[in-house]
Design a protein around this motif. Structure first.
Motif, mmCIF file in Angstrom:
data_model
loop_
_atom_site.group_PDB
_atom_site.id
_atom_site.type_symbol
_atom_site.label_atom_id
_atom_site.label_comp_id
_atom_site.label_asym_id
_atom_site.label_seq_id
_atom_site.Cartn_x
_atom_site.Cartn_y
_atom_site.Cartn_z
ATOM 1 N N TYR A 130 24.963 22.371 150.232
ATOM 2 C CA TYR A 130 24.245 21.103 150.377
ATOM 3 C C TYR A 130 25.156 20.049 151.002
ATOM 4 O O TYR A 130 25.208 18.918 150.572
ATOM 5 N N THR A 131 25.866 20.436 152.045
ATOM 6 C CA THR A 131 26.859 19.552 152.657
ATOM 7 C C THR A 131 26.204 18.291 153.217
ATOM 8 O O THR A 131 25.170 18.355 153.895
ATOM 9 N N LEU A 132 26.831 17.164 152.945
ATOM 10 C CA LEU A 132 26.422 15.883 153.513
ATOM 11 C C LEU A 132 27.318 15.619 154.723
ATOM 12 O O LEU A 132 28.468 15.214 154.568
ATOM 13 N N SER A 133 26.789 15.868 155.921
ATOM 14 C CA SER A 133 27.638 15.812 157.109
ATOM 15 C C SER A 133 27.017 15.077 158.292
ATOM 16 O O SER A 133 27.647 14.960 159.341
ATOM 17 N N ASP A 134 25.804 14.575 158.135
ATOM 18 C CA ASP A 134 25.148 13.847 159.230
ATOM 19 C C ASP A 134 25.827 12.482 159.379
ATOM 20 O O ASP A 134 25.672 11.600 158.530
ATOM 21 N N GLU A 135 26.581 12.303 160.452
ATOM 22 C CA GLU A 135 27.384 11.089 160.612
ATOM 23 C C GLU A 135 26.523 9.837 160.702
ATOM 24 O O GLU A 135 26.883 8.781 160.164
ATOM 25 N N GLU A 136 25.399 9.920 161.380
ATOM 26 C CA GLU A 136 24.521 8.751 161.506
ATOM 27 C C GLU A 136 23.949 8.357 160.143
ATOM 28 O O GLU A 136 23.888 7.171 159.801
ATOM 29 N N ALA A 137 23.526 9.365 159.369
ATOM 30 C CA ALA A 137 22.972 9.083 158.048
ATOM 31 C C ALA A 137 24.036 8.497 157.125
ATOM 32 O O ALA A 137 23.764 7.555 156.365
ATOM 33 N N LEU A 138 25.254 9.038 157.188
ATOM 34 C CA LEU A 138 26.331 8.519 156.345
ATOM 35 C C LEU A 138 26.708 7.096 156.748
ATOM 36 O O LEU A 138 27.029 6.264 155.884
ATOM 37 N N ALA A 139 26.684 6.808 158.046
ATOM 38 C CA ALA A 139 26.975 5.445 158.504
ATOM 39 C C ALA A 139 25.907 4.474 158.008
ATOM 40 O O ALA A 139 26.218 3.346 157.581
ATOM 41 N N GLU A 140 24.641 4.895 158.053
ATOM 42 C CA GLU A 140 23.559 4.053 157.551
ATOM 43 C C GLU A 140 23.675 3.873 156.040
ATOM 44 O O GLU A 140 23.428 2.780 155.512
ATOM 45 N N LEU A 141 24.067 4.940 155.350
ATOM 46 C CA LEU A 141 24.266 4.870 153.906
ATOM 47 C C LEU A 141 25.359 3.860 153.571
ATOM 48 O O LEU A 141 25.193 3.009 152.691
#
Length: 241
Positions: free
Chosen positions: A155-166
Motif C-alpha cells: 500500500y505504498t504512498l508514492s504519488d508525488e502530486e498527491a503527497l504535495a497536495e496532502l
C-alpha cells in the motif's frame, strides 16, 4: 499485523525515566538469537518500536515475525534485572491490528478536520544535519509516510502530486510543547514532548489517508530513533489540547 503491548513499570530504587527505554531495548535484544537481533537493530529492517511515557512501557511489534519472536518474551516477563535494581512489569494490554486495511478503515471513520497529536516520549527530527525541535508539517508527514511505506509495501504512498497536495493541506494551528533531552550512548539529543493541534483542509480521499497516517503514528512513532525509545506519539484522547 501490528501487536502493541503496554506494561506498567515499577522500581523501588530508581525513577522511571524515558531514556530507560534504551536499556529495555538492549535487554530485549539480548534475549533474541544473534540473527534476529541483527534484523531488529538495522534501521531499514527493524520491526520494533518502543518507548516509555511516565511509568508505561509501550512496545509495538510490526509483522508476524516480530510478534512471534518478541511477543514470546514479553508474554512471560514480570521482572527485569538491570544492573543494581529490579524492574517490575505488570501487563496492562495486548492489542492487535491486522494490517494496513484496518488502519485505512480507522482513518475513514474520522471525519473531523482538527486533530490533537500527543508526543509521549522525547521526539526529534533531523534535517540538513541538524536536530529539529519543532514538529514542522513536512517533517511530520515525511516521517509517517516513510514508515508506512516500510511497513506496508503493498500500500505504498508514492504519488508525488498527491503527497504535495496532502502537505499543503495540513497545518499546525496550536501547540503546547516543551524542549527536553534524550540521553543515548552518552549523547544528549535535543527533543520535545507535548501536544499539537493539526488542521487538515483536504479532499475526502486525502483526508482519509492523512487520518490513517495519524492512527498509524500510535504504532510506529514519528521522528528519529523510534526503536530506541524516542518518538512515541498518538492521537490525543480528547482530540484537542
Amino acid at each position: 499485523m501490528i501487536t502493541q503491548y503496554k506494561f506498567k513499570l515499577a522500581a523501588s530504587t530508581e525513577l522511571i525515566l524515558s531514556n530507560l527505554a534504551y536499556r529495555l531495548y538492549a535487554w530485549l535484544l539480548d534475549r533474541l538469537s544473534s540473527e534476529e537481533a541483527e534484523k531488529f537493530h538495522a534501521p531499514e529492517t527493524s520491526r520494533l518500536n518502543q518507548y516509555i511515557s511516565r511509568d508505561i512501557w509501550t512496545v509495538n511489534l510490526l509483522g508476524e515475525t516480530a510478534a512471534n519472536a518478541v511477543g514470546e518474551i514479553l508474554e512471560k516477563v514480570s521482572e527485569i534485572e538491570l544492573d543494581v535494581f529490579t524492574l517490575r512489569l505488570n501487563k496492562l494490554s495486548c492489542e492487535t491490528i491486522q494490517g494496513a486495511e484496518s488502519l485505512l478503515l480507522l482513518g475513514q471513520k474520522r471525519t473531523q478536520n482538527l486533530t490533537g497529536l500527543s508526543f509521549r516520549s522525547p521526539t526529534s527530527f533531523k534535517s540538513g544535519g541538524r536536530y529539529m525541535i519543532y514538529p514542522r508539517e513536512e517533517l511530520l508527514l515525511q516521517s509517517l509516510v516513510n514508515r508506512w511505506n516500510e511497513c506496508f509495501p503493498e500500500y505504498t504512498l508514492s504519488d508525488e502530486e498527491a503527497l504535495a497536495e496532502l502537505q499543503s493541506g495540513i497545518h499546525i494551528v496550536d501547540y503546547r510543547l516543551r524542549t527536553c533531552r534524550y540521553r543515548l550512548k552518552g549523547v544528549s539529543i535535543p527533543a520535545f514532548v507535548g501536544d499539537i493541534s493539526l488542521e487538515a483542509r483536504l479532499p475526502i480521499v486525502l483526508r482519509d489517508i492523512w487520518n490513517s497516517l495519524l492512527c498509524f503514528a500510535k504504532y510506529r512513532g514519528v521522528g528519529i530513533k523510534t526503536t530506541l525509545g524516542m518518538g512515541g506519539a498518538e492521537i490525543a484522547t480528547d482530540d484537542k489540547m
